[in-house]
Design a protein around this motif. Structure first.
Motif, PDB file in Angstrom:
ATOM      1  N   PRO A 133      15.087 -34.763  25.264  1.00  0.00           N
ATOM      2  CA  PRO A 133      14.094 -33.923  24.941  1.00  0.00           C
ATOM      3  C   PRO A 133      13.824 -32.699  25.259  1.00  0.00           C
ATOM      4  O   PRO A 133      14.470 -32.409  26.386  1.00  0.00           O
ATOM      5  CB  PRO A 133      12.652 -34.808  24.883  1.00  0.00           C
ATOM      6  CG  PRO A 133      13.189 -35.599  26.236  1.00  0.00           C
ATOM      7  CD  PRO A 133      14.751 -35.871  25.988  1.00  0.00           C
ATOM      8  N   GLU A 134      13.125 -31.732  24.567  1.00  0.00           N
ATOM      9  CA  GLU A 134      12.912 -30.404  25.185  1.00  0.00           C
ATOM     10  C   GLU A 134      12.061 -30.672  26.402  1.00  0.00           C
ATOM     11  O   GLU A 134      11.010 -31.359  26.398  1.00  0.00           O
ATOM     12  CB  GLU A 134      12.110 -29.749  24.147  1.00  0.00           C
ATOM     13  CG  GLU A 134      11.674 -28.378  24.425  1.00  0.00           C
ATOM     14  CD  GLU A 134      11.136 -27.348  23.295  1.00  0.00           C
ATOM     15  OE1 GLU A 134      10.557 -26.490  23.655  1.00  0.00           O
ATOM     16  OE2 GLU A 134      11.359 -27.534  22.251  1.00  0.00           O
ATOM     17  N   GLY A 135      12.150 -30.084  27.484  1.00  0.00           N
ATOM     18  CA  GLY A 135      11.457 -29.953  28.618  1.00  0.00           C
ATOM     19  C   GLY A 135      11.720 -31.208  29.396  1.00  0.00           C
ATOM     20  O   GLY A 135      11.032 -31.647  30.468  1.00  0.00           O
ATOM     21  N   GLY A 136      12.737 -31.891  28.957  1.00  0.00           N
ATOM     22  CA  GLY A 136      13.393 -33.253  30.008  1.00  0.00           C
ATOM     23  C   GLY A 136      13.742 -32.775  31.181  1.00  0.00           C
ATOM     24  O   GLY A 136      14.101 -31.719  31.571  1.00  0.00           O
ATOM     25  N   ASP A 174      22.061 -19.168  37.470  1.00  0.00           N
ATOM     26  CA  ASP A 174      23.406 -18.532  36.719  1.00  0.00           C
ATOM     27  C   ASP A 174      22.976 -19.137  35.112  1.00  0.00           C
ATOM     28  O   ASP A 174      23.948 -18.818  34.358  1.00  0.00           O
ATOM     29  CB  ASP A 174      24.519 -19.129  37.154  1.00  0.00           C
ATOM     30  CG  ASP A 174      24.675 -18.520  38.431  1.00  0.00           C
ATOM     31  OD1 ASP A 174      24.630 -17.159  38.647  1.00  0.00           O
ATOM     32  OD2 ASP A 174      25.521 -19.089  39.285  1.00  0.00           O
ATOM     33  N   ILE A 175      22.086 -20.216  34.859  1.00  0.00           N
ATOM     34  CA  ILE A 175      21.889 -20.610  33.534  1.00  0.00           C
ATOM     35  C   ILE A 175      21.054 -19.210  32.836  1.00  0.00           C
ATOM     36  O   ILE A 175      20.172 -18.839  32.863  1.00  0.00           O
ATOM     37  CB  ILE A 175      21.018 -21.830  33.502  1.00  0.00           C
ATOM     38  CG1 ILE A 175      21.684 -23.093  33.969  1.00  0.00           C
ATOM     39  CG2 ILE A 175      20.767 -22.065  32.119  1.00  0.00           C
ATOM     40  CD1 ILE A 175      20.663 -24.078  34.512  1.00  0.00           C
ATOM     41  N   ILE A 176      22.108 -18.985  31.603  1.00  0.00           N
ATOM     42  CA  ILE A 176      21.435 -17.799  30.741  1.00  0.00           C
ATOM     43  C   ILE A 176      20.673 -18.353  29.599  1.00  0.00           C
ATOM     44  O   ILE A 176      20.233 -17.710  28.839  1.00  0.00           O
ATOM     45  CB  ILE A 176      22.503 -16.766  30.456  1.00  0.00           C
ATOM     46  CG1 ILE A 176      23.856 -17.174  29.788  1.00  0.00           C
ATOM     47  CG2 ILE A 176      22.755 -16.024  31.889  1.00  0.00           C
ATOM     48  CD1 ILE A 176      25.074 -16.299  29.686  1.00  0.00           C
ATOM     49  N   GLU A 177      21.247 -19.342  29.138  1.00  0.00           N
ATOM     50  CA  GLU A 177      20.610 -20.216  28.072  1.00  0.00           C
ATOM     51  C   GLU A 177      20.340 -21.523  28.316  1.00  0.00           C
ATOM     52  O   GLU A 177      21.196 -22.296  28.779  1.00  0.00           O
ATOM     53  CB  GLU A 177      21.701 -19.986  26.840  1.00  0.00           C
ATOM     54  CG  GLU A 177      21.802 -18.644  26.324  1.00  0.00           C
ATOM     55  CD  GLU A 177      22.732 -18.526  24.855  1.00  0.00           C
ATOM     56  OE1 GLU A 177      23.040 -19.687  24.099  1.00  0.00           O
ATOM     57  OE2 GLU A 177      23.495 -17.428  24.941  1.00  0.00           O
ATOM     58  N   ASN A 178      19.365 -22.100  27.860  1.00  0.00           N
ATOM     59  CA  ASN A 178      18.558 -23.324  27.996  1.00  0.00           C
ATOM     60  C   ASN A 178      17.509 -23.710  26.926  1.00  0.00           C
ATOM     61  O   ASN A 178      16.526 -23.660  27.158  1.00  0.00           O
ATOM     62  CB  ASN A 178      17.959 -23.516  29.564  1.00  0.00           C
ATOM     63  CG  ASN A 178      17.381 -24.992  29.724  1.00  0.00           C
ATOM     64  OD1 ASN A 178      17.578 -25.654  29.070  1.00  0.00           O
ATOM     65  ND2 ASN A 178      16.797 -24.926  30.800  1.00  0.00           N
ATOM     66  N   PRO A 179      18.162 -23.702  25.745  1.00  0.00           N
ATOM     67  CA  PRO A 179      17.415 -23.930  24.619  1.00  0.00           C
ATOM     68  C   PRO A 179      16.356 -25.291  24.579  1.00  0.00           C
ATOM     69  O   PRO A 179      15.323 -25.052  23.946  1.00  0.00           O
ATOM     70  CB  PRO A 179      18.297 -24.156  23.380  1.00  0.00           C
ATOM     71  CG  PRO A 179      19.602 -24.581  23.995  1.00  0.00           C
ATOM     72  CD  PRO A 179      19.649 -23.849  25.282  1.00  0.00           C
ATOM     73  N   LYS A 180      16.709 -26.178  25.492  1.00  0.00           N
ATOM     74  CA  LYS A 180      15.758 -27.400  25.428  1.00  0.00           C
ATOM     75  C   LYS A 180      14.957 -27.367  26.628  1.00  0.00           C
ATOM     76  O   LYS A 180      13.956 -28.150  26.820  1.00  0.00           O
ATOM     77  CB  LYS A 180      16.603 -28.569  25.675  1.00  0.00           C
ATOM     78  CG  LYS A 180      17.343 -29.163  24.333  1.00  0.00           C
ATOM     79  CD  LYS A 180      18.079 -30.557  24.729  1.00  0.00           C
ATOM     80  CE  LYS A 180      18.601 -30.936  23.621  1.00  0.00           C
ATOM     81  NZ  LYS A 180      17.629 -31.800  22.569  1.00  0.00           N
TER      82      LYS A 180
END
Length: 274
Positions: A133-136, A174-180
């Protein structure tokens, strides 16, 4: 009196000669310098330990006794090797060793490749990575090499995107995208399997997953492919890299008998990589 002294002297000479002959016999029967018949090999608990116990069985027939020393983390086996408390270890990948040598100013080197343990993402709550889930909250290893490997695994699973080129040095920064909007919780590698139920998912090294009762082929919801660059190795202190006994260990490890054991025992969860 002179005869008595003469006899005593002769007896002393004979005793000395006999002693010298006995000493020569003992020296000739001794093993050459460096030719050990018993060696201590450090491993982590789980598959590495199981494989080394098989290697020990085969080595016994070759006149080499192996004492298997089991550790429960990824730091102590190299510390023990560096201090000379063990002779060889079998638990780590080349990137991990390179980072350890850099951080600890040690001189540990590879003497032979062994097996690959594909790292997997596990969850007791979700059957697919898409279901996290989102925010997991997801677990990753806290040592630099395995942390970078785990982040690359999450990227391969389509959950995040990392900066280009970070590779084996990747960190959560280094995470540039983390949609969840996943929250990454760093823990010691050995603890991830034990705390999995309190997380939404976690990247777990195969040896620790199997030790906790998980089957990598059945229970991982995503895993590295057979092209993983993280091959495990046998390692020694640099000064011992040409020791014929340790080279003999490599040969025994990579024997057909041990290979067959790995293939039958682990059914593809652990891959011979030589």
């Amino acid at each position: 009196m002179k005869k008595t002294r003469f006899l005593l002297i002769m007896l002393l000479v004979i005793a000395t000669l006999l002693s010298a002959c006995g000493g020569n016999k003992s020296d000739n029967s001794a093993a050459p310098a460096g030719e050990k018949t018993t060696i201590k090999v450090g491993v982590t608990a789980g598959p590495h330990e199981q494989i080394l116990n098989k290697v020990k069985e085969v080595a016994k027939k070759e006149g080499l006794d192996i004492e298997v020393v089991v550790f429960n983390d990824y730091v102590l086996p190299n510390q023990a090797l560096d201090k000379g408390n063990i002779d060889v270890n079998s638990f780590q990948t080349i990137p991990f060793l390179e980072k350890f040598n850099e951080d600890h100013k040690t001189h540990i080197v590879e003497i032979g490749k062994t097996v690959t343990f594909p790292m997997g993402i596990y969850s007791t709550k979700y059957k697919k990575v898409e279901d996290i889930p989102e925010g997991g909250t997801v677990g990753i290893q806290n040592d630099p090499t395995n942390r970078a490997r785990a982040l690359q695994l999450y990227q391969a699973a389509g959950l995040i995107k990392l900066k280009d080129g970070v590779g084996n040095k990747a960190t959560p920064q280094d995470i540039i995208e983390n949609p969840k909007k996943l929250v990454f919780k760093e823990l010691e590698a050995a603890l991830l399997a034990r705390t999995l139920k309190s997380l939404d998912a976690a990247s777990i090294n195969t040896n620790f997953a199997m030790e906790a009762g998980y089957n990598p082929k059945k229970d991982a919801i995503f895993a590295e492919g057979p092209d993983s660059p993280y091959v495990n190795i046998l390692a020694v202190n640099e000064k011992d890299k040409d020791n014929p006994v340790y080279q003999k260990l490599v040969k025994i490890y990579r024997s057909e008998e041990v290979k067959k054991f790995i293939e039958e025992e682990f059914s593809g969860s652990v891959l011979p990589s030589w």
